[in-house]
Design an enzyme around this catalytic site. Structure first.
Site, PDB file in Angstrom:
ATOM      1  N   ARG A 189       0.789   6.875   0.067  1.00 45.58           N
ATOM      2  CA  ARG A 189       0.075   5.841   0.829  1.00 45.58           C
ATOM      3  C   ARG A 189      -1.298   5.679   0.195  1.00 45.58           C
ATOM      4  NH1 ARG A 189      -2.684   2.491   3.065  1.00 45.58           N
ATOM      5  NH2 ARG A 189      -2.472   1.755   5.219  1.00 45.58           N
ATOM      6  N   GLU A 224       1.540  -6.398   6.127  1.00 42.70           N
ATOM      7  CA  GLU A 224       2.931  -5.971   6.259  1.00 42.70           C
ATOM      8  C   GLU A 224       3.865  -7.036   5.682  1.00 42.70           C
ATOM      9  OE1 GLU A 224       3.795  -3.019   7.298  1.00 42.70           O
ATOM     10  OE2 GLU A 224       1.779  -2.404   7.866  1.00 42.70           O
ATOM     11  N   ARG A 255       3.704  10.993   4.250  1.00 41.01           N
ATOM     12  CA  ARG A 255       3.291  10.417   2.972  1.00 41.01           C
ATOM     13  C   ARG A 255       2.002  11.074   2.484  1.00 41.01           C
ATOM     14  NH1 ARG A 255       3.190   4.183   4.800  1.00 41.01           N
ATOM     15  NH2 ARG A 255       1.788   5.195   6.307  1.00 41.01           N
ATOM     16  N   ASP A 315       0.803  -1.229   0.000  1.00 35.68           N
ATOM     17  CA  ASP A 315       0.000   0.000   0.000  1.00 35.68           C
ATOM     18  C   ASP A 315       0.836   1.279   0.000  1.00 35.68           C
ATOM     19  OD1 ASP A 315       0.821   0.260   2.717  1.00 35.68           O
ATOM     20  OD2 ASP A 315      -0.908  -0.915   3.370  1.00 35.68           O
TER      21      ASP A 315
END
Length: 375
Positions: A264, A272, A306, A193
């Site tokens: 993002r 993760e 981000r 992501d």
């Protein structure tokens, strides 16, 4: 000559035939030039086709047994489209997979070659190639389209995830600004992501805010490289990079100064890297963005600096939609309540694809919380 190994004999004969073919081509060219245009049916294209067939030994001239299964993959299709533009011949063995005539097949390859050239960038993955074939030949018989895909081992229509059509022509509510990126490097994908992109500083939004020291360093670097002082050029480039910019080489060998943005993806949360399906999610995102110029609609900035935004690839695909539908991300409902995101996640759950193949996959936000609390 009889004492030569067979392999050497074969090589010599191939070289001799190639040489004779080149001599023939030259003689035909001279004949046309000296005899006047229109008095002969010879054209340069015909001569090139002759040379290609006899000197290059293309795979399209092999026996049916060699091609009954077809050459597999994106590169095989690209090669055959290139060969078609030279020889006007479709691959041998294709007629075993399709129902239409060779004349119709030639029409397909003509359309596909045009579509392939028009694609920016051209397809790199099997899924992208299959989508191009399906879209280009959408008015042709289903059996022919599926047969052509099967010939190259590309995904069939029913195996592809359906994507929404249409790209927003105006900025959706809440968008603060829009980015048009340079082609994305696969290494720029951090996980499922997050991706790093670069925007050309010649873009109107960027041109007025490039720091003076970055502009100066870029000019000095260019001068140092022209003087072959590469150590100085590298030191100046490091200074540029440390300021959030980079000099990027484009495919035409042109260098551009670009600004770095970390994006993002809004509304999704992918596993993760150390979680199950974390690697697969990263690889899928890389496939979707690699080599493409992206349109990024930026809504906000997170606590890590981000840009939080929606990503649309150069072929109009909404990246978050595919990540959800393929089961490589969760709908991050705590931060984004768009109903379509929940719908796409539910579709993947019902099909048990991606991370939903597991009976009880761990949520990424809970995994991160457990790590922060030392569990």
């Amino acid at each position: 000559m009889d004492s030569f190994p067979k392999r050497v004999k074969s090589s010599i004969s191939q070289i001799s035939f190639a040489s004779l073919s080149i001599i023939l081509l030259l003689s035909l060219v001279l004949k046309q030039l000296t005899s006047g245009l229109g008095t002969h049916n010879f054209t340069m294209g015909n001569a090139l086709r002759f040379l290609y067939r006899h000197c290059c030994n293309p795979t399209t001239t092999g026996g049916d047994n060699d091609h009954s299964l077809g050459p597999h993959g994106v590169s095989a299709l690209a090669r055959d489209l290139f060969q078609f533009e030279i020889t006007s011949q479709v691959p041998e063995g294709l007629n075993k997979h399709v129902v239409s005539s060779k004349k119709a097949q030639a029409n397909w390859y003509r359309k596909l070659a045009e579509a392939w050239r028009a694609a920016k960038p051209p397809p790199k993955t099997a899924e992208e190639a299959a989508r191009l074939v399906i879209q280009t030949l959408k008015r042709h018989q289903k059996a022919d389209v599926e047969g052509l895909l099967a010939f190259y081992g590309l995904p069939l229509p029913h195996t592809l995830v359906e994507v929404s059509t249409g790209v927003p022509t105006s900025l959706p509510q809440g968008v603060k600004f829009e980015l048009q990126t340079l082609p994305v490097d696969a290494k720029a994908v951090a996980d499922g992501d997050t991706v790093t992109v670069y925007v050309n500083t010649e873009d109107p939004r960027e041109s007025s805010c490039v720091p003076r020291d970055v502009q100066t360093a870029a000019v000095q670097r260019s001068k140092a490289r022209s003087q072959k002082n590469y150590a100085k050029a590298d030191a100046l480039h490091k200074q540029i990079i440390d300021s959030g910019y980079r000099v990027i080489n484009l495919q035409n060998n042109e260098e551009v100064l670009a600004r770095k943005y970390r994006i993002r993806l809004r509304g999704i949360d992918a596993p993760e890297s150390k979680m199950p399906y974390g690697k697969e999610a990263k690889e899928e995102l890389a496939k979707l963005v690699q080599g493409k110029c992206l349109r990024v609609l930026v809504y906000d900035e997170d606590r890590y600096g981000r840009c939080v935004g929606d990503i649309l690839s150069s072929n109009g695909i909404f990246v978050q939609e595919l990540m959800l539908k393929k089961g490589f991300a969760w709908h991050y409902s705590a931060y984004d309540q768009r109903p379509e995101l929940a719908k796409w996640e539910n579709e993947a759950r019902e099909k048990r694809v991606g991370l939903w193949a597991s009976s009880n996959p761990e949520k990424p936000w809970e995994w991160r919380k457990d790590r922060r609390e030392g569990r």
